[in-house]
Motif scaffolding. Structure first.
Motif, PDB file in Angstrom:
ATOM      1  N   PRO A  15       0.828  -1.210   0.000  1.00 30.90           N
ATOM      2  CA  PRO A  15       0.000   0.000   0.000  1.00 30.90           C
ATOM      3  C   PRO A  15       0.864   1.263   0.000  1.00 30.90           C
ATOM      4  O   PRO A  15       1.954   1.280   0.573  1.00 30.90           O
ATOM      5  CB  PRO A  15      -0.798  -0.115   1.308  1.00 30.90           C
ATOM      6  CG  PRO A  15      -0.740  -1.545   1.687  1.00 30.90           C
ATOM      7  CD  PRO A  15       0.552  -2.069   1.162  1.00 30.90           C
ATOM      8  N   VAL A  16       0.357   2.314  -0.653  1.00 30.37           N
ATOM      9  CA  VAL A  16       1.095   3.574  -0.781  1.00 30.37           C
ATOM     10  C   VAL A  16       0.516   4.604   0.188  1.00 30.37           C
ATOM     11  O   VAL A  16      -0.703   4.785   0.262  1.00 30.37           O
ATOM     12  CB  VAL A  16       1.016   4.114  -2.219  1.00 30.37           C
ATOM     13  CG1 VAL A  16       1.721   5.467  -2.327  1.00 30.37           C
ATOM     14  CG2 VAL A  16       1.642   3.120  -3.193  1.00 30.37           C
ATOM     15  N   PHE A  17       1.419   5.292   0.929  1.00 29.21           N
ATOM     16  CA  PHE A  17       1.024   6.295   1.910  1.00 29.21           C
ATOM     17  C   PHE A  17       1.679   7.637   1.599  1.00 29.21           C
ATOM     18  O   PHE A  17       2.768   7.683   1.011  1.00 29.21           O
ATOM     19  CB  PHE A  17       1.455   5.865   3.318  1.00 29.21           C
ATOM     20  CG  PHE A  17       0.757   4.651   3.851  1.00 29.21           C
ATOM     21  CD1 PHE A  17      -0.353   4.774   4.665  1.00 29.21           C
ATOM     22  CD2 PHE A  17       1.218   3.379   3.537  1.00 29.21           C
ATOM     23  CE1 PHE A  17      -0.997   3.659   5.164  1.00 29.21           C
ATOM     24  CE2 PHE A  17       0.578   2.250   4.027  1.00 29.21           C
ATOM     25  CZ  PHE A  17      -0.529   2.393   4.839  1.00 29.21           C
ATOM     26  N   PRO A  18       1.069   8.750   2.032  1.00 29.57           N
ATOM     27  CA  PRO A  18       1.773  10.040   1.988  1.00 29.57           C
ATOM     28  C   PRO A  18       3.033   9.980   2.850  1.00 29.57           C
ATOM     29  O   PRO A  18       3.089   9.229   3.833  1.00 29.57           O
ATOM     30  CB  PRO A  18       0.747  11.025   2.567  1.00 29.57           C
ATOM     31  CG  PRO A  18      -0.580  10.358   2.398  1.00 29.57           C
ATOM     32  CD  PRO A  18      -0.322   8.891   2.526  1.00 29.57           C
ATOM     33  N   SER A  19       4.026  10.770   2.510  1.00 25.36           N
ATOM     34  CA  SER A  19       5.338  10.643   3.140  1.00 25.36           C
ATOM     35  C   SER A  19       5.340  10.845   4.651  1.00 25.36           C
ATOM     36  O   SER A  19       6.138  10.239   5.363  1.00 25.36           O
ATOM     37  CB  SER A  19       6.316  11.640   2.495  1.00 25.36           C
ATOM     38  OG  SER A  19       6.629  11.247   1.182  1.00 25.36           O
ATOM     39  N   SER A  20       4.473  11.722   5.161  1.00 25.12           N
ATOM     40  CA  SER A  20       4.469  11.988   6.604  1.00 25.12           C
ATOM     41  C   SER A  20       3.447  11.150   7.359  1.00 25.12           C
ATOM     42  O   SER A  20       3.278  11.328   8.571  1.00 25.12           O
ATOM     43  CB  SER A  20       4.220  13.479   6.875  1.00 25.12           C
ATOM     44  OG  SER A  20       2.971  13.882   6.333  1.00 25.12           O
ATOM     45  N   ALA A  21       2.794  10.221   6.688  1.00 29.52           N
ATOM     46  CA  ALA A  21       1.758   9.413   7.344  1.00 29.52           C
ATOM     47  C   ALA A  21       2.379   8.340   8.238  1.00 29.52           C
ATOM     48  O   ALA A  21       3.262   7.600   7.791  1.00 29.52           O
ATOM     49  CB  ALA A  21       0.858   8.761   6.304  1.00 29.52           C
ATOM     50  N   SER A  53       3.738  13.568  13.310  1.00 28.15           N
ATOM     51  CA  SER A  53       3.313  13.438  14.713  1.00 28.15           C
ATOM     52  C   SER A  53       2.161  14.363  15.065  1.00 28.15           C
ATOM     53  O   SER A  53       1.424  14.123  16.019  1.00 28.15           O
ATOM     54  CB  SER A  53       4.499  13.750  15.638  1.00 28.15           C
ATOM     55  OG  SER A  53       4.775  15.154  15.648  1.00 28.15           O
ATOM     56  N   GLY A  54       2.017  15.455  14.308  1.00 28.67           N
ATOM     57  CA  GLY A  54       1.027  16.469  14.652  1.00 28.67           C
ATOM     58  C   GLY A  54       1.537  17.477  15.661  1.00 28.67           C
ATOM     59  O   GLY A  54       0.903  18.501  15.899  1.00 28.67           O
ATOM     60  N   LEU A  55       2.714  17.224  16.251  1.00 26.74           N
ATOM     61  CA  LEU A  55       3.253  18.124  17.266  1.00 26.74           C
ATOM     62  C   LEU A  55       3.845  19.377  16.643  1.00 26.74           C
ATOM     63  O   LEU A  55       3.852  20.448  17.258  1.00 26.74           O
ATOM     64  CB  LEU A  55       4.314  17.405  18.102  1.00 26.74           C
ATOM     65  CG  LEU A  55       3.803  16.197  18.895  1.00 26.74           C
ATOM     66  CD1 LEU A  55       4.960  15.461  19.562  1.00 26.74           C
ATOM     67  CD2 LEU A  55       2.798  16.648  19.954  1.00 26.74           C
ATOM     68  N   LEU A  56       4.376  19.265  15.424  1.00 31.39           N
ATOM     69  CA  LEU A  56       4.896  20.432  14.725  1.00 31.39           C
ATOM     70  C   LEU A  56       3.779  21.190  14.003  1.00 31.39           C
ATOM     71  O   LEU A  56       3.967  22.306  13.553  1.00 31.39           O
ATOM     72  CB  LEU A  56       5.982  20.007  13.731  1.00 31.39           C
ATOM     73  CG  LEU A  56       6.949  21.091  13.267  1.00 31.39           C
ATOM     74  CD1 LEU A  56       7.684  21.720  14.446  1.00 31.39           C
ATOM     75  CD2 LEU A  56       7.954  20.530  12.277  1.00 31.39           C
ATOM     76  N   LYS A  57       2.628  20.551  13.872  1.00 31.78           N
ATOM     77  CA  LYS A  57       1.383  21.133  13.364  1.00 31.78           C
ATOM     78  C   LYS A  57       1.326  21.312  11.851  1.00 31.78           C
ATOM     79  O   LYS A  57       0.308  20.991  11.240  1.00 31.78           O
ATOM     80  CB  LYS A  57       1.082  22.469  14.055  1.00 31.78           C
ATOM     81  CG  LYS A  57       0.834  22.316  15.551  1.00 31.78           C
ATOM     82  CD  LYS A  57       0.443  23.628  16.181  1.00 31.78           C
ATOM     83  CE  LYS A  57       0.180  23.440  17.682  1.00 31.78           C
ATOM     84  NZ  LYS A  57      -0.184  24.699  18.333  1.00 31.78           N
ATOM     85  N   SER A  58       2.353  21.840  11.222  1.00 34.09           N
ATOM     86  CA  SER A  58       2.253  22.065   9.782  1.00 34.09           C
ATOM     87  C   SER A  58       3.630  22.321   9.191  1.00 34.09           C
ATOM     88  O   SER A  58       4.586  22.642   9.905  1.00 34.09           O
ATOM     89  CB  SER A  58       1.351  23.268   9.478  1.00 34.09           C
ATOM     90  OG  SER A  58       1.985  24.471   9.902  1.00 34.09           O
TER      91      SER A  58
END
Length: 353
Positions: free
Chosen positions: A179-185, A317-322
């Motif tokens: 399966p293919v994922f986005p790079s940051s997933a 991680s979501g910790l850096l937000k964007s």
């Protein structure tokens, strides 16, 4: 302080770096990859998979040992590496060494290898990129990232998955490909064996990752639309088209491939051949202008790919937000150190060093 780790593989070396939430780099290390050889007559570089895994695990062990105590809370790990492949059998054991073909030659090399090894084809259960072999062995997860599928020329831009028409036309089974994922997933967490081999406690996450050249690019500069990344001779220039537009398929100039960016929803043009010694950014602009693309800015800084891999973990991680937050922090770093993002010097983790 929470840290994010990036691990980049190259034919002769595995390099690791830790990245703080403020983009400081408290530790770096590298380990030699032994046993690399060039296959006669093909130009394909081959590496024993056991040596690839050993070097990656050893680099991470030494990195963690070199981290200050306050930085040893690890959220996760990003991976980057060269385009290439390895075939695994029904017991997930290697049927060949890792194969790193010349640029844009992955599909041809796979077909050529199958034609020379017809008795092995029925035994194939899985084909992975080099970095994804490390993920599989350390976490048990079967995954690929979009940039690796693009580098193989096998991503369907419409579906963001393997191009089934191309696979069938090449007589390749679609069930071989993960399966293919986005790079940051986030794709998985280190399992018990992975924690033992890497020395990383707490079962950190692994994000999908990226091919090395694009991991280096995202760690170097904010590549907005119509920007050219030209790090110099020997490197693959990259042009940022910008955000994906629904229903549109961008024109691809001769000698380039269309790629997903490690930054989700962004599209890139990657030059198949690296820039030669006499090539200039102006030469690349001329090539792009011939296909109707305008260059509005040029970036030449080249950061280490392991820093880009760590940035993918940070954003995942979501910790850096964007990514906006990442590049805001990157711009605040001193100009002299923005290419390396910190003060830690790389340590050679080779045995006996």
């Amino acid at each position: 302080m929470i840290s994010f780790i990036g691990l980049d593989f190259q034919p002769g070396r595995a390099s690791a770096a830790a990245l703080g939430q403020d983009l400081s780099v408290p530790a770096r290390t590298s380990a030699a990859v032994a046993g690399c050889y060039e296959e006669d007559g093909t130009g394909v570089q081959c590496i024993p998979p056991a040596e690839w895994l050993r070097a990656g695990g050893f680099a991470l062990q030494e990195l963690y040992c070199g981290l200050p105590l306050k930085s040893r809370k690890i959220w996760g790990l990003g991976l980057s590496g060269p385009a290439g492949w390895i075939a695994l059998d029904l017991d997930f054991e290697p049927l060949c060494d890792l194969r790193l073909p010349p640029a844009a030659g992955l599909l041809d090399d796979l077909r050529d290898w199958l034609s020379r090894n017809p008795r092995l084809e029925p035994r194939i259960s899985l084909i992975l990129s080099p970095k994804d072999l490390f993920r599989f062995r350390m976490s048990g997860a079967i995954a690929a990232d979009a940039t690796s599928a693009c580098a193989a020329g096998l991503l369907s831009a419409r579906r963001r998955d393997w191009d089934r028409d191309k696979l069938e036309a090449a007589d390749l089974s679609t069930r071989w490909f993960p399966p293919v994922f986005p790079s940051s997933a986030p794709t998985s967490r280190l399992n018990q064996d992975g924690m033992r081999q890497t020395g990383l406690p707490g079962s950190p996450w692994l994000v999908a990752g990226s091919i090395s050249s694009l991991a280096s690019m995202i760690a170097s500069a904010d590549m907005g639309a119509r920007k050219l990344w030209f790090p110099g001779a020997g490197e693959h220039p990259v042009y940022s088209i910008g955000k994906r537009q629904p229903g549109e398929t961008p024109a691809v100039p001769p000698g380039y491939w269309l790629s997903e960016s490690p930054i989700e929803d962004q599209l890139l043009l990657v030059r198949e051949a690296p820039a030669h010694a006499g090539c200039t950014a102006g030469d690349i602009e001329t090539e792009l202008e011939g296909a109707g693309y305008e260059v509005e800015g040029i970036e030449s800084l080249k950061a280490e790919a392991e820093l880009g891999a760590a940035a993918l973990a940070a954003v995942g991680s979501g910790l850096l937000k964007s990514w906006t937050r990442y590049y805001t922090l990157l711009q605040k770093l001193p100009a002299a150190s923005s290419g390396s993002q910190g003060d830690a010097e790389p340590q050679d983790a080779s045995p006996g060093s």
